[in-house]
Every structure is written in structure tokens, then in C-alpha cells.
Write a protein that holds these residues in place. Structure first.
Motif, PDB file in Angstrom:
ATOM      1  N   ALA A 110       1.701   2.057   4.992  1.00 63.74           N
ATOM      2  CA  ALA A 110       1.944   2.264   6.384  1.00 63.74           C
ATOM      3  C   ALA A 110       2.459   3.369   6.716  1.00 63.74           C
ATOM      4  O   ALA A 110       2.350   3.775   7.769  1.00 63.74           O
ATOM      5  CB  ALA A 110       2.312   1.066   7.064  1.00 63.74           C
ATOM      6  N   ASP A 111       3.787   3.637   6.006  1.00 63.17           N
ATOM      7  CA  ASP A 111       4.646   4.829   6.228  1.00 63.17           C
ATOM      8  C   ASP A 111       3.914   6.082   6.023  1.00 63.17           C
ATOM      9  O   ASP A 111       4.172   7.126   7.054  1.00 63.17           O
ATOM     10  CB  ASP A 111       5.900   4.892   5.496  1.00 63.17           C
TER      11      ASP A 111
ATOM     12  N   LEU B  42       8.376 -12.366   9.750  1.00 69.65           N
ATOM     13  CA  LEU B  42       8.697 -11.059  10.229  1.00 69.65           C
ATOM     14  C   LEU B  42       9.521 -10.063   9.413  1.00 69.65           C
ATOM     15  O   LEU B  42       9.126  -8.874   9.351  1.00 69.65           O
ATOM     16  CB  LEU B  42       9.801 -11.483  11.384  1.00 69.65           C
TER      17      LEU B  42
ATOM     18  N   LEU C 225       6.896  -8.511   7.168  1.00 65.69           N
ATOM     19  CA  LEU C 225       6.214  -7.460   8.056  1.00 65.69           C
ATOM     20  C   LEU C 225       7.157  -6.369   8.188  1.00 65.69           C
ATOM     21  O   LEU C 225       6.436  -4.888   8.043  1.00 65.69           O
ATOM     22  CB  LEU C 225       6.029  -7.855   9.525  1.00 65.69           C
ATOM     23  N   LEU C 226       8.212  -6.454   7.943  1.00 66.92           N
ATOM     24  CA  LEU C 226       9.023  -5.162   8.406  1.00 66.92           C
ATOM     25  C   LEU C 226       9.257  -4.603   6.862  1.00 66.92           C
ATOM     26  O   LEU C 226       9.339  -3.205   6.942  1.00 66.92           O
ATOM     27  CB  LEU C 226      10.359  -5.514   8.792  1.00 66.92           C
ATOM     28  N   VAL C 227       9.461  -5.153   5.970  1.00 70.60           N
ATOM     29  CA  VAL C 227       9.952  -4.617   4.479  1.00 70.60           C
ATOM     30  C   VAL C 227       8.870  -4.152   3.777  1.00 70.60           C
ATOM     31  O   VAL C 227       8.815  -3.047   3.215  1.00 70.60           O
ATOM     32  CB  VAL C 227      11.097  -5.345   3.767  1.00 70.60           C
TER      33      VAL C 227
ATOM     34  N   GLN D  70       8.834   7.944  19.378  1.00 72.25           N
ATOM     35  CA  GLN D  70       7.408   7.775  18.999  1.00 72.25           C
ATOM     36  C   GLN D  70       7.151   8.526  17.448  1.00 72.25           C
ATOM     37  O   GLN D  70       6.699   9.614  17.320  1.00 72.25           O
ATOM     38  CB  GLN D  70       6.275   8.481  19.955  1.00 72.25           C
ATOM     39  N   THR D  71       7.510   7.635  16.576  1.00 68.64           N
ATOM     40  CA  THR D  71       7.555   8.119  15.245  1.00 68.64           C
ATOM     41  C   THR D  71       6.208   7.961  14.511  1.00 68.64           C
ATOM     42  O   THR D  71       6.053   8.599  13.360  1.00 68.64           O
ATOM     43  CB  THR D  71       8.596   7.570  14.331  1.00 68.64           C
ATOM     44  N   GLY D  72       5.414   7.315  14.900  1.00 68.64           N
ATOM     45  CA  GLY D  72       4.101   7.020  14.316  1.00 68.64           C
ATOM     46  C   GLY D  72       4.083   5.964  13.161  1.00 68.64           C
ATOM     47  O   GLY D  72       3.085   5.496  12.581  1.00 68.64           O
ATOM     48  N   LEU D  73       5.210   5.312  12.849  1.00 73.07           N
ATOM     49  CA  LEU D  73       5.606   4.375  11.681  1.00 73.07           C
ATOM     50  C   LEU D  73       5.581   2.934  12.510  1.00 73.07           C
ATOM     51  O   LEU D  73       6.095   2.718  13.154  1.00 73.07           O
ATOM     52  CB  LEU D  73       6.812   4.488  11.189  1.00 73.07           C
ATOM     53  N   VAL D  74       4.480   2.372  11.809  1.00 72.91           N
ATOM     54  CA  VAL D  74       3.963   1.049  12.449  1.00 72.91           C
ATOM     55  C   VAL D  74       5.095   0.115  12.223  1.00 72.91           C
ATOM     56  O   VAL D  74       5.386  -0.882  13.374  1.00 72.91           O
ATOM     57  CB  VAL D  74       2.562   0.337  11.855  1.00 72.91           C
ATOM     58  N   ARG D  75       5.863   0.142  11.352  1.00 68.83           N
ATOM     59  CA  ARG D  75       6.751  -1.016  10.934  1.00 68.83           C
ATOM     60  C   ARG D  75       8.082  -0.799  12.078  1.00 68.83           C
ATOM     61  O   ARG D  75       8.646  -1.850  12.529  1.00 68.83           O
ATOM     62  CB  ARG D  75       7.363  -0.940   9.657  1.00 68.83           C
TER      63      ARG D  75
ATOM     64  N   ARG E 204       5.361  -2.216   2.685  1.00 64.08           N
ATOM     65  CA  ARG E 204       4.542  -1.016   3.352  1.00 64.08           C
ATOM     66  C   ARG E 204       3.298  -1.361   3.077  1.00 64.08           C
ATOM     67  O   ARG E 204       2.433  -0.559   3.776  1.00 64.08           O
ATOM     68  CB  ARG E 204       5.177   0.022   2.740  1.00 64.08           C
TER      69      ARG E 204
ATOM     70  N   MET F  66       0.167   9.541  14.436  1.00 64.72           N
ATOM     71  CA  MET F  66       0.259   9.359  15.907  1.00 64.72           C
ATOM     72  C   MET F  66       1.705   9.671  16.351  1.00 64.72           C
ATOM     73  O   MET F  66       2.040   9.431  17.151  1.00 64.72           O
ATOM     74  CB  MET F  66      -0.099   7.978  16.006  1.00 64.72           C
ATOM     75  N   LYS F  67       2.715  10.346  15.164  1.00 63.86           N
ATOM     76  CA  LYS F  67       3.661  10.641  15.724  1.00 63.86           C
ATOM     77  C   LYS F  67       3.914  11.551  16.805  1.00 63.86           C
ATOM     78  O   LYS F  67       2.954  12.687  16.984  1.00 63.86           O
ATOM     79  CB  LYS F  67       4.642  11.286  14.435  1.00 63.86           C
TER      80      LYS F  67
ATOM     81  N   TYR G  40       7.885   0.311  15.140  1.00 66.38           N
ATOM     82  CA  TYR G  40       7.448  -0.349  16.202  1.00 66.38           C
ATOM     83  C   TYR G  40       7.200  -1.981  16.304  1.00 66.38           C
ATOM     84  O   TYR G  40       7.771  -2.428  17.254  1.00 66.38           O
ATOM     85  CB  TYR G  40       5.608   0.122  16.537  1.00 66.38           C
ATOM     86  N   ALA G  41       6.989  -2.495  14.962  1.00 69.19           N
ATOM     87  CA  ALA G  41       7.173  -3.882  14.909  1.00 69.19           C
ATOM     88  C   ALA G  41       8.601  -4.530  15.223  1.00 69.19           C
ATOM     89  O   ALA G  41       8.755  -5.283  15.645  1.00 69.19           O
ATOM     90  CB  ALA G  41       6.564  -4.392  13.533  1.00 69.19           C
TER      91      ALA G  41
ATOM     92  N   LEU H 248       1.085   6.565   6.956  1.00 74.91           N
ATOM     93  CA  LEU H 248      -0.238   6.998   7.936  1.00 74.91           C
ATOM     94  C   LEU H 248       0.696   7.019   9.481  1.00 74.91           C
ATOM     95  O   LEU H 248       0.478   6.341  10.380  1.00 74.91           O
ATOM     96  CB  LEU H 248      -1.008   5.478   8.276  1.00 74.91           C
ATOM     97  N   SER H 249       1.437   8.032   9.546  1.00 77.61           N
ATOM     98  CA  SER H 249       2.274   8.403  10.670  1.00 77.61           C
ATOM     99  C   SER H 249       1.584   9.420  11.427  1.00 77.61           C
ATOM    100  O   SER H 249       2.276  10.545  11.927  1.00 77.61           O
ATOM    101  CB  SER H 249       3.770   8.557  10.209  1.00 77.61           C
TER     102      SER H 249
END
Lengths: 87, 621
Positions: A79-80, A6, A9-11, B596-601, A13, A85-86, B603-604, A82-83
Motif C-alpha cells: 500500500a505504501d 484497526l 489495518l494500520l500496520v 495529501q501523502t498518497g499513503l492509504v494507511r 502494508r 495520488m500524492k 488516511y485510515a 502505491l502513493s
């Protein structure tokens, strides 16, 4: 091990690492099932582990395909970045 | 006489069919249906009439009950038709004149996109009017009444792409609705106090239970009169009719001649038993008629638009009918209705020819010299105009109007004042009619003629003109026939006046009107301009031309306050509540949008934290 995944996953990118962390988490869950199955002497734990294994394989294939597409499209795996969908 | 129901059913079914399938039919099929339905209805009407006259049923009335409409706790109106002399004369005129108008429309509307729609509306219009006239109870009559109102709305706003037409249609609908409401209240009152809606039964019970002049009778009669006034465009609800000219010309002919505006006259004549119990109400009828007669006559004098002149003349002529009804000259009113139906239909159809020939030109001051260009239209228009103005001895209009003027004095409820009004009205009628004729057909040509009418237009004109002339000679038999239903006029005689002398004075009024019109509008047109040029004349002209300021008054009295109240009410409590809900939802949406920021992390992380919280709740609670 689950927490390790986890945190990974979070840290991280990089999407590849994110996927790997996901695998780690799945394995953690699978291990938990196996341990529980051996603790209570039941075959269910191992059956579920097999399920998880199969699902993980499918997930990785789809995930990697997505990663490839993302890379083709955005030339990055951050990943950051690719935002789009904000809201 | 068993065919009675077909008279209504044929136009109705044709209207429904044209409305549903009309756009798939070719124009010739639409014409065949639209015109043919009214034609066959007219033929059946004549068969029924022949049957009725040759073998009169008992009590001179025939009822045909088709089925029970509603059956609730003693309230049991039927779908039933009631035929007596009055309704027979009405349906004869409605179907016969209606048929010629339909035939005329077949050519008049041939290039219109809404051809089938037009015929669907027209057929429905005739069907509604026939229902109204033949109804044996007030509820069915009211159904026809509303149907007529609906069709007038549809037809006035027929060319709906122009916003002004839509406004005119709405005005007609709303103004007549004011009258309809009064009538509905009257209907409720009659039902609650007498317990039936069958017209004949109602009249019977009313005369049994109510004394002459009792409050209930007067109230009920006045309420019914309210409906009649609205539908027949009498003072003070006459404002809708001139604006109703926005519709196609055949529609105007149908509204003015056969259907709609005569409904009020019919209603008062039909419920004459009730009005006989309420002398006050009857007096109000006469006064309304007399006032309308003069007011509309003056307005007609000042209008520019050929159709508006005719519209005001209709209002004025219906005023004559109301005057006749009011003084108790019932059959004279019906006779005038018959003659009026013929000549007014003819006038409108002629006006349609003229307007079409001159490229939609409506102003009579830009017409002229059409006598030689449109001979058929000229002669028929002249005949109809003479009848409207009351050319002595030849035309039908003279006989019917003369009868009313005489009745206005000599009848039991008559009064010399009414007689004077009638004579002044005759003068005004002659004046505005010949003003119209001289301006349109005589003098120099002002707009060239671009189109000449075909046979489908000229034939109805000629046939109607024939009946306008002949109509006067059936006076005696028609009066005798109608009197089998309506009470005979109670003659009281007029001091110092005889019927011949009254007729002579009416003829004199006609001649002087003709002379003044000739003077002002043909020989010395500068005189007419001079009359308008001086200040008093100008003010009067503007005032009359604007319909005596009724529109302005209603605008200030009703429309503006209503809009003002509506403006205030726009933000009332209930509205505020619903706007509040909308605002709240919007605010919540903005708040959630932030997440809804668009940042996948993120969301996780959200999912992880959420599941931990959920587990914590499950475990520790």
C-alpha cells in the motif's frame, strides 16, 4: 476486536491483509450489534448484522477485484508503494 | 408628413436586422437592405420636404410625438420628432448624401469579410444622426449624439485586426467623450434651472427668464459648446479627426460630410436662442472657429496622407461654420454645411477610388499623373476641389464661403479681424487643395494604376459632382427657407467694405492660392523642397505636420500623468486586501497539500483518530 482490526489495518502494508483487517472490523461492529440486540431483547441488532454481512460480501468482492487490478498494474500489493495520488 | 418617423425607423430597423441576421444573408441581399434602407429613407425625406414646402405647417414647424419615453416626477421627455427648415435641410443632406455613400460602399467594400457588419454600422450611423437632427428634446438629441459617437468608434476601428485602428477608434471615442461630458453637464444645468428638455420650450423659457449675458446662460451655452467642439473636431479637441482616417474610406466620407462632425454645428444652430442670450459664448464660438480654421489649414498644408489632408480641410471648413455661427450668420453656416457635405463627400469618395487604384497607397508624393488614368475620379475630384477652394462664380463652395467671409465683418458680432482670418483661410484652402490636386493628378506617373472603378462607384461621384455645381445656384431660396427658422443675420455694415469687394478679395485669395500651389507643386517642385529644407522651414513643417504638437501636449498633460497615477494605484489599499486574500488561500492550500501523502494507511489512521476525537467531544462535553 475492532481495535485489533484497526491496528491490523494500520500496520500491515499488504493490501490483502488490509482487506482482512477491514473484515475483522466489520465483524466487530456486527458482533457489537448482535450483543446489543440480545442485551435489550430487540431484533434490530440481528437485522443490522444481516445487512452488514451482505455489505461485507459486496465490499470484499469489489475490494478483491481492485486488488487484482492493482496487482496487474503495479506488480505489487504494497500500500505504501502505491502513493501516486500524492499532492 | 406623418411619414416622418419612418425616416429614422427604416435605417434603424435595417441596421438591427443586418446586425442580427447579416451573416446569414448573401451579399446581394445585404446590399439591397443596407443601401435600400437609406435610399427609401431619402425618398421619404424628399416627400416630406415637398409636403413641407408646398403646405408649410403653422409656425413653420411640425412636431410628431410618438410616445412618452420616461415619466418621472414632472420629467417627461418624449420620443418625438421636430421638423422645421433647419432640421429638414439637415435630414435632406444626411439621407441624400448618405445614400450615395452607401451605394459607393456597396462596390468599395465588396471583398471585405465584414460586409454585412459594415452596412449594419453605417445604417445605424445614419439612423443616429437622423435621431439627433430630428429630436424635439435635448435628451433624445443626446441619445442620437451618443449613437453617432458609438458608430464612429465602431467604424473607425472597423478593421480591428490592426491594433493601430483600434487605438484610433479609442482616441476618437475618448476625445469626443470629453466634449460629451461638458454637453451633458450643460443639459443638466438647463434642466435644473428651466425645468424642461423640450428644445423649443427651453429656448422660450430661457429668453423669458434669463437676461442677456447672465452667468447661467453663458455657462450653459459654453457647456453645450464644449460638446459641439468635441463632436465637430474644433480646437482644442480636433486631434481625433485626422486619426479617424483609419476607418474605411466611405466611413470617412460619411463622418465628414453627412454625419458626426456637423452635429456640433447643428447643435449650436438649434440652440441659437440660448447663444443669443450669451454674447460671450457666441464670441467664443467665433474665436474657436477662426483659430481652428487657421490651425487646421496650416496642418493640411504639410500632410502627406491624402486622407489626412482632407481630414484637416474638414476641420478647417467646420471652423468656417463655427465662425459664421459665432458672428450670427446662422443661415450662412447652414448653407456652407450643405455645400460642404456635397463636396467633401465627393472628395473622400474620389480619394477612396485613388487609394484603391494604387494598392492602398496613401502618400500624395507617391501619386501623380492620374489625370488620364482615372478620368472620372479626376474631373469629379477637380470639381469638388474647386468648390472647396472656392472657385468664383461656378462652384457652390465659393458662394457659401463668400457669404461667411462677408458676414464675419458685416454682422453685428462681426469684426474686421474675423474677416482677415476668413480671407487667410480661403488662401490656405486654395493652397492645400491644389497642392493635393497637382500632386495627385498631374506630373509624372509614380505608381501604376491597378484597378479601375465600376459603375456603383462612378455614378455617385458624377451625381455628387452635379450637385456641387448646382448647389451654388440655390443660394437665395435655401437661405430664405432656412431663415424661416433661424434668425436673420443682423447686418451692421462694414466701414470701407462692400459685399462685392469682399467677394473680390476672396476670389483673389483663391487665385493666389492656386498660383502658389501651381508654382510649388507643379511647375517648380524644387521650390517646395527648398522651403522645407532650410532649418526654419523644416521646424515649421514638422510642427504643423504633427498637428501643432497637440497630440504631444495631450500625451504629456493627460495620458502620461494618468498612466502614472494608474501605475501607483495598482497597489493601493483595496488591491492589497484582495491580493492578501489570494495569498492566504494559497498558503493554506500549501499546508493542506502536505497532508495529501498518497499513503492509504495514513488516511485510515487519520479517519480513526478523527472519529475518536469526535466521539470524545460528543461524549465528554
Amino acid at each position: 476486536m475492532f481495535s485489533l482490526g484497526l491496528i491490523g489495518l494500520l500496520v500491515r502494508r499488504d493490501l490483502i491483509f488490509v482487506l482482512m483487517s477491514l473484515e475483522v472490523m466489520l465483524n466487530a461492529a456486527g458482533l457489537a450489534f448482535v450483543v446489543a440486540g440480545s442485551r435489550w431483547q430487540q431484533a434490530d441488532g440481528q437485522i443490522v448484522f444481516l445487512f452488514i454481512l451482505a455489505m461485507a460480501a459486496a465490499e470484499v468482492s469489489v475490494g478483491l477485484a481492485l486488488v487484482l487490478q492493482v496487482y496487474h498494474r503495479f506488480k505489487t500489493l504494497d500500500a505504501d508503494a502505491l502513493s501516486e495520488m500524492k499532492g | 408628413m406623418g411619414l416622418l418617423w419612418l425616416i429614422v425607423a427604416i435605417p434603424l430597423s435595417s441596421a438591427i436586422m443586418l446586425a442580427v441576421l447579416g451573416s446569414r444573408f448573401s451579399r446581394s441581399v445585404v446590399t439591397a437592405w443596407g443601401v435600400g434602407s437609406i435610399g427609401s429613407s431619402a425618398v421619404i425625406t424628399m416627400l416630406v420636404a415637398a409636403d413641407f414646402v408646398s403646405a408649410p405647417p403653422a409656425d413653420n414647424a411640425y412636431t410628431e410625438v410618438l410616445w412618452t419615453w420616461i415619466h418621472i416626477a414632472g420629467f417627461q421627455p418624449h420620443i418625438g420628432f421636430y421638423l422645421d427648415a433647419l432640421s429638414l435641410v439637415m435630414i435632406l443632406v444626411v439621407t441624400f448624401v448618405g445614400f450615395w455613400i452607401h451605394l459607393y460602399s456597396a462596390e468599395f467594400m465588396r471583398h471585405d469579410d465584414g460586409y454585412s457588419r459594415f452596412f449594419a454600422y453605417m445604417n445605424l450611423f445614419v439612423a443616429s444622426m437622423l435621431t439627433l437632427v430630428l429630436a424635439d428634446n435635448l435628451l433624445l438629441l443626446y441619445l442620437g449624439w451618443e449613437g453617432v459617437g458609438l458608430c464612429s468608434y465602431l467604424l473607425i476601428g472597423f478593421w480591428y485586426r490592426d491594433a493601430a485602428n483600434g487605438l484610433a477608434a479609442r482616441k476618437a471615442f475618448i476625445v469626443t467623450r470629453v466634449g460629451d461630458t461638458a454637453m451633458l453637464l450643460g443639459l443638466f444645468l438647463l434642466f435644473t434651472s428651466l425645468g424642461t428638455v423640450q428644445i423649443q420650450e427651453l429656448m422660450h423659457r430661457a429668453s423669458e427668464r434669463w437676461a442677456v449675458g447672465s452667468t447661467l446662460a453663458v455657462t450653459a451655452a459654453l457647456l453645450l459648446l464644449g460638446g459641439a467642439v468635441g463632436k465637430s473636431a474644433q480646437l482644442p479637441l480636433q486631434v481625433w479627426l485626422p486619426d479617424a482616417m483609419a476607418g474605411p474610406t466611405p466611413t470617412s466620407a460619411l463622418i465628414h460630410a453627412a454625419t458626426m462632425v456637423t452635429a456640433g454645428v447643428y447643435l449650436v444652430a438649434r440652440t441659437h436662442g440660448l447663444f443669443a442670450l450669451a454674447p460671450t459664448a457666441q464670441f467664443v464660438v467665433a474665436v474657436t472657429g477662426a483659430a481652428t480654421l487657421i490651425v487646421a489649414g496650416c496642418s493640411a498644408l504639410t500632410q502627406y496622407d491624402i486622407k489626412r489632408v482632407l481630414a484637416y480641410s474638414t476641420v478647417s471648413q467646420i471652423g468656417y461654420m463655427f465662425l459664421a455661427l459665432g458672428v450670427g450668420a446662422w443661415s450662412a453656416a447652414i448653407f456652407h454645411f450643405v455645400t460642404h457635405a456635397f463636396f467633401k463627400a465627393l472628395l473622400f469618395l474620389g480619394a477612396g477610388v485613388i487609394i484603391e487604384a494604387l494598392h492602398e497607397e496613401h502618400s500624395i508624393f507617391r501619386m501623380g499623373g492620374l489625370r488620364k488614368e482615372l478620368p472620372v475620379a479626376f474631373w469629379t475630384f477637380l470639381i469638388a476641389g474647386c468648390s472647396l477652394a472656392g472657385l468664383p462664380f461656378i462652384t457652390a463652395g465659393f458662394y457659401s464661403k463668400d457669404l461667411i467671409i462677408w458676414g464675419a465683418w458685416s454682422a453685428a458680432q462681426g469684426h474686421p479681424g474675423f474677416w482677415v482670418v476668413g480671407i487667410v483661410g480661403a488662401l490656405l484652402t486654395a493652397l492645400y487643395t491644389f497642392r493635393l490636386i497637382f500632386r495627385v493628378f498631374f506630373g509624372p506617373i509614380q505608381t501604376p494604376v491597378s484597378k479601375r472603378p465600376g459603375y456603383a462607384i462612378t455614378v455617385p461621384l458624377v451625381i455628387l459632382a452635379f450637385f456641387v455645381i448646382v448647389g451654388g445656384y440655390v443660394k437665395e431660396p435655401l437661405l430664405a427657407f432656412v431663415q424661416s427658422t433661424l434668425p436673420t443675420m443682423l447686418e451692421e455694415g462694414a466701414a470701407g467694405m462692400t459685399e462685392t469687394l469682399s467677394g473680390g478679395i476672396a476670389a483673389l485669395a483663391f487665385l493666389s492660392g492656386l498660383y502658389f500651389a501651381y508654382l510649388f507643386h507643379l511647375q517648380k517642385r524644387s521650390l517646395a523642397e527648398a522651403a522645407v529644407a532650410n532649418p526654419a522651414g523644416r521646424v515649421l513643417h514638422a510642427w504643423w505636420c504633427a498637428d501643432w504638437g497637440f497630440d504631444w501636449l495631450y500625451d504629456r498633460l493627460f495620458v502620461q500623468p494618468f498612466l502614472w497615477v494608474a501605475q501607483i494605484n495598482k497597489n493601493d489599499f483595496i488591491d492589497a486586501f484582495y491580493t492578501g486574500i489570494a495569498r492566504l488561500t494559497e498558503a493554506l492550500y500549501r499546508a493542506l497539500q502536505l497532508a495529501q501523502t498518497g499513503l492509504v494507511r495514513w488516511y485510515a489512521a487519520g479517519i480513526a483518530v478523527g472519529s475518536v476525537l469526535f466521539l470524545a467531544i460528543v461524549v465528554f462535553s
